[in-house]
Design an enzyme around this catalytic site. Structure first.
Site, PDB file in Angstrom:
ATOM      1  N   GLY A  46       0.565  -1.223   0.017  1.00  0.00           N
ATOM      2  CA  GLY A  46      -0.105   0.125   0.050  1.00  0.00           C
ATOM      3  C   GLY A  46       0.895   1.324  -0.023  1.00  0.00           C
ATOM      4  O   GLY A  46       1.920   1.253   0.443  1.00  0.00           O
ATOM      5  N   GLN A  51       3.217   9.941   1.375  1.00  0.00           N
ATOM      6  CA  GLN A  51       4.381   9.507   1.381  1.00  0.00           C
ATOM      7  C   GLN A  51       5.243   9.680   0.276  1.00  0.00           C
ATOM      8  O   GLN A  51       6.310   9.563   0.253  1.00  0.00           O
ATOM      9  CB  GLN A  51       4.348   7.819   1.316  1.00  0.00           C
ATOM     10  N   CYS A  94       6.429  -0.082   7.134  1.00  0.00           N
ATOM     11  CA  CYS A  94       5.850   0.876   6.254  1.00  0.00           C
ATOM     12  C   CYS A  94       7.000   1.459   5.647  1.00  0.00           C
ATOM     13  O   CYS A  94       8.289   1.425   6.117  1.00  0.00           O
ATOM     14  CB  CYS A  94       5.633   2.222   7.433  1.00  0.00           C
ATOM     15  N   LEU A  95       6.922   1.857   4.410  1.00  0.00           N
ATOM     16  CA  LEU A  95       8.000   2.368   3.455  1.00  0.00           C
ATOM     17  C   LEU A  95       8.823   3.818   4.129  1.00  0.00           C
ATOM     18  O   LEU A  95       9.441   3.896   3.549  1.00  0.00           O
ATOM     19  CB  LEU A  95       7.305   2.357   1.991  1.00  0.00           C
ATOM     20  N   HIS A 136      -4.089   1.206   7.609  1.00  0.00           N
ATOM     21  CA  HIS A 136      -2.547   1.928   7.630  1.00  0.00           C
ATOM     22  C   HIS A 136      -2.405   3.220   6.800  1.00  0.00           C
ATOM     23  O   HIS A 136      -2.002   3.997   7.018  1.00  0.00           O
ATOM     24  CB  HIS A 136      -1.750   0.590   7.610  1.00  0.00           C
ATOM     25  N   GLU A 137      -3.301   2.803   5.554  1.00  0.00           N
ATOM     26  CA  GLU A 137      -3.218   3.828   4.621  1.00  0.00           C
ATOM     27  C   GLU A 137      -3.980   5.134   4.888  1.00  0.00           C
ATOM     28  O   GLU A 137      -3.583   6.268   4.682  1.00  0.00           O
ATOM     29  CB  GLU A 137      -3.498   3.491   3.193  1.00  0.00           C
ATOM     30  N   HIS A 140      -2.166   7.451   7.295  1.00  0.00           N
ATOM     31  CA  HIS A 140      -1.234   8.286   6.498  1.00  0.00           C
ATOM     32  C   HIS A 140      -1.917   9.595   6.194  1.00  0.00           C
ATOM     33  O   HIS A 140      -1.372  10.595   6.265  1.00  0.00           O
ATOM     34  CB  HIS A 140      -0.532   7.577   5.435  1.00  0.00           C
TER      35      HIS A 140
HETATM   36  O1  GNR Z   1       4.475  -2.443   2.170  1.00  0.00           O
HETATM   37  C1  GNR Z   1       3.697  -2.498   3.432  1.00  0.00           C
HETATM   38  N1  GNR Z   1       3.350  -3.446   4.185  1.00  0.00           N
HETATM   39  C2  GNR Z   1       2.599  -3.522   5.351  1.00  0.00           C
HETATM   40  C3  GNR Z   1       2.569  -4.723   6.122  1.00  0.00           C
HETATM   41  C4  GNR Z   1       1.657  -4.676   7.288  1.00  0.00           C
HETATM   42  C5  GNR Z   1       0.829  -3.730   7.356  1.00  0.00           C
HETATM   43  C6  GNR Z   1       0.776  -2.510   6.622  1.00  0.00           C
HETATM   44  C7  GNR Z   1       1.714  -2.411   5.538  1.00  0.00           C
HETATM   45  S1  GNR Z   1       1.839  -1.057   4.327  1.00  0.00           S
HETATM   46  C8  GNR Z   1       3.343  -0.829   4.132  1.00  0.00           C
HETATM   47  C9  GNR Z   1       3.400   0.195   2.981  1.00  0.00           C
HETATM   48  C10 GNR Z   1       3.338   1.261   3.535  1.00  0.00           C
HETATM   49  O2  GNR Z   1       3.999   1.969   4.176  1.00  0.00           O
HETATM   50  N2  GNR Z   1       2.150   1.886   3.287  1.00  0.00           N
HETATM   51  O3  GNR Z   1       1.786   3.252   3.632  1.00  0.00           O
HETATM   52 NI    NI Z   2       3.121   3.176   5.533  1.00  0.00          NI
END
Ligand code: GNR
Ligand code: NI
Length: 174
Positions: A46, A51, A94-95, A136-137, A140
């Site tokens: 995601g 980001q 998270c990236l 999670h997104e 953000h």
């Molecule tokens: O790549 C991602 N893996 C992930 C693994 C578990 C829960 C959430 C994520 S999202 C993350 C990519 C990211 O930072 N999205 O904002």
């Molecule tokens: Ni993230």
């Protein structure tokens, strides 16, 4: 198509509340295409527009494993319409917090309403990894990182390490 640089914490842009998208137009569709390209290259499951430094309420998600048929979702102005009373815990990454992971508890099932890339109102029901990723997104878009949902001790440990890595120039920054 273009790869977009991904912001790494600590960065003030990751703490901002993003603005709703006013109009779904070709510029926005180009951003979405670039976000998918960036997501698949990373690779991640995601990516939220803040980001990549764009403070608009747009996310792209694809939780299918590499090698199987892609199931891309682009969500514009996503809103949680319903969350389950039951929770789930995932070891999240998270990236924008590269190489750090922690267990995060969130509702196990959700319904999310959003506009698709054609500007049509949609509703998505999700559970498992997809439900976790969409939440999670959306976080953000509200300036919230997964470290804001764990203990202050673990959060500060991760943020300190990222700051140190940034100062030493060990991380690509944008
Ligand atoms: O790549 C991602 N893996 C992930 C693994 C578990 C829960 C959430 C994520 S999202 C993350 C990519 C990211 O930072 N999205 O904002
Ligand atoms: Ni993230």
């Amino acid at each position: 198509m273009a790869l977009l640089p991904i912001l790494v914490a600590p960065d003030p842009r990751l703490k901002k509340v993003s603005s709703p998208v006013g109009q779904v137009n070709d510029d926005l569709r180009r951003l979405i295409d670039d976000m998918f390209e960036t997501l698949y290259e990373a690779p991640g499951i995601g990516l939220a527009a803040p980001q990549v430094g764009v403070l608009q309420r747009v996310v792209v998600v694809d939780v299918t494993p590499e090698g199987s048929t892609r199931q891309p979702h682009a969500l514009i102005n996503p809103e949680l319409a319903w969350v389950s009373g039951q929770d789930d815990s995932y070891n999240e990454g998270c990236l924008s917090l590269p190489e750090h992971y922690a267990n995060v508890v969130r509702p196990a099932e959700i319904r999310v309403s959003y506009l698709n890339r054609d500007g049509q109102q949609q509703c998505l029901e999700a559970k498992g990894l997809l439900a976790t990723c969409v939440q999670h997104e959306i976080d953000h878009l509200d300036g919230i990182l997964f470290v804001d949902r764990i203990s202050a001790l673990k959060r500060n440990m991760i943020l300190r390490k990222l700051l140190k890595a940034k100062k030493q120039g060990n991380l690509a920054t944008a």
